[in-house]
Scaffold this motif. Sequence first.
Motif, PDB file in Angstrom:
ATOM      1  N   LEU A  61      44.915 -51.861 -17.280  1.00  0.00           N
ATOM      2  CA  LEU A  61      44.330 -50.554 -17.558  1.00  0.00           C
ATOM      3  C   LEU A  61      44.673 -49.603 -16.414  1.00  0.00           C
ATOM      4  CD1 LEU A  61      42.452 -48.786 -19.318  1.00  0.00           C
ATOM      5  CD2 LEU A  61      40.547 -49.585 -17.898  1.00  0.00           C
ATOM      6  N   ASP A  62      45.229 -48.460 -16.745  1.00  0.00           N
ATOM      7  CA  ASP A  62      45.520 -47.445 -15.739  1.00  0.00           C
ATOM      8  C   ASP A  62      44.238 -46.669 -15.465  1.00  0.00           C
ATOM      9  OD1 ASP A  62      46.431 -45.497 -14.074  1.00  0.00           O
ATOM     10  OD2 ASP A  62      47.957 -44.707 -15.447  1.00  0.00           O
ATOM     11  N   GLU A  63      43.629 -46.886 -14.294  1.00  0.00           N
ATOM     12  CA  GLU A  63      42.362 -46.241 -13.943  1.00  0.00           C
ATOM     13  C   GLU A  63      42.549 -45.050 -13.020  1.00  0.00           C
ATOM     14  OE1 GLU A  63      38.922 -49.399 -14.127  1.00  0.00           O
ATOM     15  OE2 GLU A  63      40.470 -50.119 -12.755  1.00  0.00           O
ATOM     16  N   GLY A  64      43.779 -44.632 -12.812  1.00  0.00           N
ATOM     17  CA  GLY A  64      44.030 -43.465 -11.981  1.00  0.00           C
ATOM     18  C   GLY A  64      43.536 -43.661 -10.568  1.00  0.00           C
ATOM     19  N   ASP A  65      42.833 -42.633 -10.057  1.00  0.00           N
ATOM     20  CA  ASP A  65      42.340 -42.672  -8.682  1.00  0.00           C
ATOM     21  C   ASP A  65      40.885 -43.116  -8.597  1.00  0.00           C
ATOM     22  OD1 ASP A  65      44.770 -41.780  -7.704  1.00  0.00           O
ATOM     23  OD2 ASP A  65      44.218 -39.671  -7.970  1.00  0.00           O
ATOM     24  N   ARG A  66      40.342 -43.659  -9.654  1.00  0.00           N
ATOM     25  CA  ARG A  66      38.938 -44.074  -9.637  1.00  0.00           C
ATOM     26  C   ARG A  66      38.698 -45.080  -8.513  1.00  0.00           C
ATOM     27  NH1 ARG A  66      34.717 -46.053 -14.306  1.00  0.00           N
ATOM     28  NH2 ARG A  66      35.034 -43.923 -14.997  1.00  0.00           N
ATOM     29  N   SER A  67      37.608 -44.880  -7.777  1.00  0.00           N
ATOM     30  CA  SER A  67      37.304 -45.761  -6.649  1.00  0.00           C
ATOM     31  C   SER A  67      37.026 -47.168  -7.158  1.00  0.00           C
ATOM     32  CB  SER A  67      36.092 -45.241  -5.872  1.00  0.00           C
ATOM     33  OG  SER A  67      34.923 -45.321  -6.669  1.00  0.00           O
ATOM     34  N   ALA A  68      37.292 -48.130  -6.309  1.00  0.00           N
ATOM     35  CA  ALA A  68      37.097 -49.530  -6.681  1.00  0.00           C
ATOM     36  C   ALA A  68      36.653 -50.307  -5.456  1.00  0.00           C
ATOM     37  CB  ALA A  68      38.387 -50.110  -7.253  1.00  0.00           C
ATOM     38  N   PRO A  69      35.341 -50.463  -5.265  1.00  0.00           N
ATOM     39  CA  PRO A  69      34.871 -51.159  -4.064  1.00  0.00           C
ATOM     40  C   PRO A  69      35.242 -52.629  -4.052  1.00  0.00           C
ATOM     41  CG  PRO A  69      33.054 -50.784  -5.591  1.00  0.00           C
ATOM     42  CD  PRO A  69      34.231 -50.038  -6.127  1.00  0.00           C
ATOM     43  N   ARG A  70      35.567 -53.186  -5.198  1.00  0.00           N
ATOM     44  CA  ARG A  70      35.994 -54.586  -5.269  1.00  0.00           C
ATOM     45  C   ARG A  70      37.420 -54.628  -5.815  1.00  0.00           C
ATOM     46  NH1 ARG A  70      31.915 -57.865  -2.764  1.00  0.00           N
ATOM     47  NH2 ARG A  70      30.194 -56.388  -2.599  1.00  0.00           N
ATOM     48  N   ARG A  71      38.330 -53.961  -5.130  1.00  0.00           N
ATOM     49  CA  ARG A  71      39.705 -53.887  -5.623  1.00  0.00           C
ATOM     50  C   ARG A  71      40.434 -55.174  -5.253  1.00  0.00           C
ATOM     51  NH1 ARG A  71      42.718 -50.190  -7.856  1.00  0.00           N
ATOM     52  NH2 ARG A  71      41.322 -48.447  -7.383  1.00  0.00           N
ATOM     53  N   ARG A 129      30.232 -47.463 -15.744  1.00  0.00           N
ATOM     54  CA  ARG A 129      29.507 -46.558 -14.848  1.00  0.00           C
ATOM     55  C   ARG A 129      28.593 -45.618 -15.619  1.00  0.00           C
ATOM     56  NH1 ARG A 129      33.661 -45.188  -9.821  1.00  0.00           N
ATOM     57  NH2 ARG A 129      34.219 -47.368  -9.434  1.00  0.00           N
ATOM     58  N   ARG A 130      28.697 -45.644 -16.928  1.00  0.00           N
ATOM     59  CA  ARG A 130      27.758 -44.895 -17.766  1.00  0.00           C
ATOM     60  C   ARG A 130      26.586 -45.804 -18.128  1.00  0.00           C
ATOM     61  NH1 ARG A 130      30.273 -40.198 -19.514  1.00  0.00           N
ATOM     62  NH2 ARG A 130      32.557 -40.201 -19.325  1.00  0.00           N
ATOM     63  N   GLN A 131      25.453 -45.201 -18.416  1.00  0.00           N
ATOM     64  CA  GLN A 131      24.253 -45.928 -18.844  1.00  0.00           C
ATOM     65  C   GLN A 131      23.799 -46.932 -17.790  1.00  0.00           C
ATOM     66  OE1 GLN A 131      26.102 -47.244 -22.637  1.00  0.00           O
ATOM     67  NE2 GLN A 131      24.482 -46.077 -23.663  1.00  0.00           N
ATOM     68  N   ARG A 154      33.646 -41.826  -8.304  1.00  0.00           N
ATOM     69  CA  ARG A 154      33.555 -42.266  -6.910  1.00  0.00           C
ATOM     70  C   ARG A 154      32.405 -43.226  -6.636  1.00  0.00           C
ATOM     71  NH1 ARG A 154      38.224 -41.751  -6.077  1.00  0.00           N
ATOM     72  NH2 ARG A 154      37.769 -42.373  -3.950  1.00  0.00           N
ATOM     73  N   ALA A 155      31.581 -43.539  -7.609  1.00  0.00           N
ATOM     74  CA  ALA A 155      30.427 -44.411  -7.359  1.00  0.00           C
ATOM     75  C   ALA A 155      30.889 -45.755  -6.796  1.00  0.00           C
ATOM     76  CB  ALA A 155      29.637 -44.622  -8.646  1.00  0.00           C
ATOM     77  N   PRO A 156      30.253 -46.238  -5.726  1.00  0.00           N
ATOM     78  CA  PRO A 156      30.690 -47.501  -5.107  1.00  0.00           C
ATOM     79  C   PRO A 156      30.152 -48.711  -5.855  1.00  0.00           C
ATOM     80  CG  PRO A 156      28.831 -46.618  -3.892  1.00  0.00           C
ATOM     81  CD  PRO A 156      29.142 -45.617  -4.984  1.00  0.00           C
ATOM     82  N   ILE A 157      30.650 -48.928  -7.071  1.00  0.00           N
ATOM     83  CA  ILE A 157      30.182 -50.062  -7.860  1.00  0.00           C
ATOM     84  C   ILE A 157      31.350 -50.622  -8.663  1.00  0.00           C
ATOM     85  CG2 ILE A 157      29.453 -48.599  -9.806  1.00  0.00           C
ATOM     86  CD1 ILE A 157      27.087 -50.601 -10.172  1.00  0.00           C
ATOM     87  N   ARG A 185      25.229 -46.118   4.443  1.00  0.00           N
ATOM     88  CA  ARG A 185      24.984 -44.767   4.944  1.00  0.00           C
ATOM     89  C   ARG A 185      23.566 -44.313   4.621  1.00  0.00           C
ATOM     90  NH1 ARG A 185      29.256 -42.421   7.055  1.00  0.00           N
ATOM     91  NH2 ARG A 185      28.136 -40.448   7.121  1.00  0.00           N
ATOM     92  N   SER A 186      22.997 -44.821   3.523  1.00  0.00           N
ATOM     93  CA  SER A 186      21.616 -44.497   3.183  1.00  0.00           C
ATOM     94  C   SER A 186      21.082 -45.587   2.277  1.00  0.00           C
ATOM     95  CB  SER A 186      21.524 -43.134   2.480  1.00  0.00           C
ATOM     96  OG  SER A 186      21.933 -43.228   1.136  1.00  0.00           O
ATOM     97  N   ALA A 187      19.786 -45.513   1.977  1.00  0.00           N
ATOM     98  CA  ALA A 187      19.167 -46.492   1.082  1.00  0.00           C
ATOM     99  C   ALA A 187      19.468 -46.197  -0.372  1.00  0.00           C
ATOM    100  CB  ALA A 187      17.654 -46.520   1.295  1.00  0.00           C
ATOM    101  N   GLU A 188      19.992 -45.004  -0.643  1.00  0.00           N
ATOM    102  CA  GLU A 188      20.248 -44.620  -2.027  1.00  0.00           C
ATOM    103  C   GLU A 188      21.603 -45.149  -2.465  1.00  0.00           C
ATOM    104  OE1 GLU A 188      19.614 -40.514  -2.792  1.00  0.00           O
ATOM    105  OE2 GLU A 188      17.736 -40.429  -1.667  1.00  0.00           O
ATOM    106  N   MET A 189      21.559 -46.190  -3.265  1.00  0.00           N
ATOM    107  CA  MET A 189      22.763 -46.824  -3.792  1.00  0.00           C
ATOM    108  C   MET A 189      22.594 -47.016  -5.293  1.00  0.00           C
ATOM    109  SD  MET A 189      25.076 -47.533  -1.398  1.00  0.00           S
ATOM    110  CE  MET A 189      25.953 -49.026  -1.830  1.00  0.00           C
TER     111      MET A 189
END
Length: 679
Positions: A143-153, A203-205, A214-217, A243-247
């Motif tokens: 799947l071509d995901e473009g520049d979408r972030s991937a914390p577990r790449r 990343r929806r729902q 960009r969500a780190p998930i 960086r913060s508790a909000e994840m």
Amino acid sequence: MAGSETYSELEQAVRARFPSSTMTLPKTGAAAATLRLAALAAFLSLTPTASAQQGAANGEWRHYGGDAGSTRYSPLAQIDAGNVAELEVVWRWKSDNYGPRPEFNYRPTPLMVDGILYATAGYRRTVVAIDAGTGETLWTYRLDEGDRSAPRRNSGRGVAWWESDGMPPRIFLVTPGFHLVALDAASGVPVADFGDEGVVDLRRQLGREVDLERAPIGSSSPPVVVGNVVVVGAALPAGGAPRSAEMPPGNVRGYDALTGDLVWTFHTIPQPGEYGNDTWEDGSWEYTGNAAVWPPFTADPELGYVYLPVEAGTHDYYGGHRPGDNLFSQSIVALDAATGERVWHFQTVHHGIWDYDPPTAPILADLTVDGRRIPAVAQLTKQTFTFVFDRRTGEPVWPIEERPVPQTDVPGETTSPTQPFPTRPPPFDRQGVDPAELIDFTPELRAEAEEILTQLRHGPLYTPPSLVLEDGTQGTLMVPGSLGGVNWPGGALDPETGYLYVQSATAPSVIGLANVPEVSEMDYIQSRGRVRLRGGGGPQGLPLFKPPWGRITAIDLNAGEIAWQVPNGDAPDYVKNHPALEGIDVGRTGRPDRGGLLVTGTLLFAGEGGGMYAAFGSGGNKLRAHDKATGEIVAEFELPANQTGLPMTYMHDGRQFIVVAVGARGHPGELVALALPDR
């Protein structure tokens, strides 16, 4: 009237189920045939009525863990103690070109169905179908995901298989950018009527709004399919210095395997009105994230349950922003896979601040304990415990005691006064810091080890992380360290004996905390003090503690006892060649490897390596076959590189194969297939 063919099939079934049986029956005459069938039927009726976890069936490997119960067992026995030394490499499948650059820490376990292997490869997580007999690539999908972030790449651990009557089989993949993809197993083409042309954006729902790009998930583990529901977990960045508790929250979700529609969401951080919400005090449930399921899942298809090993809430080592016990963080949770409703749970760590996530898939086992037949689930933990429950109800098989533990003195932090300790089985590796166990090959090394210890806070298991002080201790020495005595490779179960095999490492960590406002909004984050556990962590880079530094343990789950334990491997090369040990025979010390295990009808296989989750001094390219009853090494042979994925086995065209992913620094990942010479 049954003929000889029916008799032979029945007798073979009995022999497979009871390999040590000495049963004999008359073989001539019509009356004898009738007697044989009656006797065989009666004999088979004596088998346990509970549905045992019998491992990978029909010579295939349809689940990441062999079967839905994650036993990592196959009854195949063509390769045995008498011929295992003849194993040879019969094909190699290379991953070099499946991504913008080679991947070296290559971790998948392939599936094998109908003569085809399904695996993942490369940083973009390409799905590949491979001929099981030759290693030929049959099709690929990316799947071509473009520049979408991937914390577990990374290539991930693999894929999931699903089939239903009248439906073409499907492969399910979770991509690095957190999409769920359904592929036609025959062609690798996305299933058009699943989600959006075969793709669901995970990343929806989520339950909270996140930046879709960009969500780190993400997730590195495959989903699990129970019935017609695809169950998906998540993983977030390592949590020592957020960086913060909000994840983002690590909610677990179930999707319709036919349509891709969201069926249910289980909030691992309970919302208002849900069980456990009050364990997140001061409204901390609103903003705290993580509490995800990053390891693989386990399921019981007959019960319709899925078992979740849930990680800690945001920040691995400080929880002042999330007061309370924090359900369902660091818990095992049983869900009804059809509805997502909680059936039972058990929290293995209250208000976790040690990064002691349950790191591996729970393992299902059908046990006989004190004469009672118990369908069980066993959870291995980083702190080297084995928690064992009735998988229907969550009732502990043996008592679990809440025992007092050391308390924190970090400002703003409140730790639980007690933690749960299983009374059986015993721990399978070291727990806590005992000065008597410091390295003592020479008096000088012992004195240096003692000096290191004076600079660090230390004590029994669950001694809390501490502040790095300018003129005081430089953090807390944790044993096991944050990577755990066991990590994602987990264990393997022999359902015939009830033996659970575990590969573990003694690898301490120093965890210090400091206020660093330029890095994080949080009161405290992980911070290195002056003491660096360089090399093996002890004097002159040698290990801090006496050997063994790596072990293989056989746990008899029917008795709740350790059956045997052996060092896993020779002494590391840097130890054998260390100038401080010149002239000293250190013996077979074991290496802190996390290579992963495979149990067959005849042998236990254990490799060296383990990739990024292995400790200093681990690694090597050996794969060993052990006697399952004693741990004795039966055979040892070399792989092209370190074992990085978990081994699996299957039968193809009358030949048993063992396939394992390997890789090393400078050696791109590949799948290696071994078999006996083709005669």
